[in-house]
Design an enzyme around this catalytic site. Structure first.
Site, short mmCIF file in Angstrom:
data_model
loop_
_atom_site.label_atom_id
_atom_site.label_comp_id
_atom_site.label_asym_id
_atom_site.label_seq_id
_atom_site.Cartn_x
_atom_site.Cartn_y
_atom_site.Cartn_z
N LYS A 1 68.30 30.18 13.38
CA LYS A 1 68.43 31.00 12.18
C LYS A 1 68.12 30.21 10.91
O LYS A 1 67.63 30.78 9.92
CB LYS A 1 69.84 31.59 12.11
CG LYS A 1 70.11 32.67 13.16
CD LYS A 1 69.28 33.92 12.93
CE LYS A 1 69.76 35.09 13.76
NZ LYS A 1 69.06 36.35 13.47
N TYR B 1 71.81 28.42 18.06
CA TYR B 1 71.81 29.64 17.23
C TYR B 1 71.62 29.29 15.76
O TYR B 1 70.75 29.85 15.08
CB TYR B 1 73.12 30.38 17.45
CG TYR B 1 73.32 31.56 16.52
CD1 TYR B 1 72.53 32.70 16.64
CD2 TYR B 1 74.32 31.54 15.54
CE1 TYR B 1 72.72 33.79 15.80
CE2 TYR B 1 74.51 32.63 14.71
CZ TYR B 1 73.71 33.75 14.84
OH TYR B 1 73.90 34.82 14.01
#
Length: 260
Positions: free
Chosen positions: A163, A159
């Protein structure tokens, strides 16, 4: 001294991914309140998507799409414009937040998070930018990122990495598109009270009252809410921010790089 430009989206058509709940829904609702001429939202929950569209009070449409599917993602701008006319602004709010450390994250999870969190914003930004450049129109893109893009916790390996890539893409595309007057900015959101976060907490075995337990420990006494982020997103989409591009704004009550 000239008057400050209003924070208004009058006459603008927007595309908001992840608009069926949480941050994306909050931004779509705030955009409608700011006078947007049309709003297209995407998501996987058809019933919820139609309910949000019906509640916006402006011309709106829902496109059911799985952003992990590159071909389906590539069709979204076409579908939005077929329903509402030329799109002026894009908000990449959809995202997956699945957990996994470096030691236990499977390649399949890594690929899925990068597909939704990084590749989909690339596909959509590229499609919109090509149209705007061809038409000679300005535009604005807002990428909803995360404070975890600075590095993130060990259990957020894929994650945080996806990002972090989106943060770099935000600045790179802002630089590449600025001569076309297409602005690209990003918001690094901290811990937020969203349906997605509630689902994660339940999946991790937290008690039903986890939010009531967590909020008193926060500096400002609560978690970030979609409405908080929506105001900043609308500002970034509006002419009030017309001189601002390539910014990555930390939207959090904790200050990065400091310690108590």
């Amino acid at each position: 001294m000239s008057a400050l430009p209003p924070v208004s989206l009058k006459g603008r058509v927007l595309l908001v991914t992840g608009g069926t709940q949480g941050i994306g829904e909050g931004i779509a609702r705030a955009a409608a309140e700011a006078g947007a001429a049309g709003i297209c939202i995407t998501g996987r929950d058809v019933a919820r998507g139609r309910a949000v569209v019906d509640a916006l009070g402006v011309p709106a449409c829902f496109v059911a799409a799985d952003l992990a599917d590159a071909a389906a993602t590539a069709r979204i701008v076409d579908q939005a414009e077929a329903a509402l006319g030329p799109v002026d602004g894009l908000v990449n709010a959809a995202g997956l937040t699945d957990r996994g450390t470096l030691l236990d994250t499977p390649v399949e999870l890594w690929d899925r998070l990068f597909a939704v969190n990084t590749r989909a914003p690339f596909i959509l930004t590229q499609a919109l930018a090509r149209r705007l450049v061809a038409l000679g129109r300005p535009g604005a893109v807002v990428n909803v990122i995360t404070m975890s893009s600075h590095g993130g916790q060990p259990f957020l390996t894929a994650y945080s990495s996806s990002k972090g890539a989106l943060a770099t893409f935000t600045r790179n595309s802002a630089n590449g598109l600025r001569r076309a007057r297409i602005r690209v900015n990003g918001i690094n959101i901290g811990w937020a009270d969203t349906p997605g976060e509630h689902a994660i907490q339940a999946r991790d075995g937290r008690p039903a009252d986890w939010l009531e337990r967590a909020e008193p420990s926060q500096p400002f006494g609560r978690l970030i809410r979609p409405r908080d982020v929506a105001g900043l997103a609308v500002y970034l989409l509006s002419d009030a921010a017309e001189m601002m591009t390539g910014a990555l704004i930390d939207f959090d009550q904790n200050v990065m790089g400091t310690y108590e």
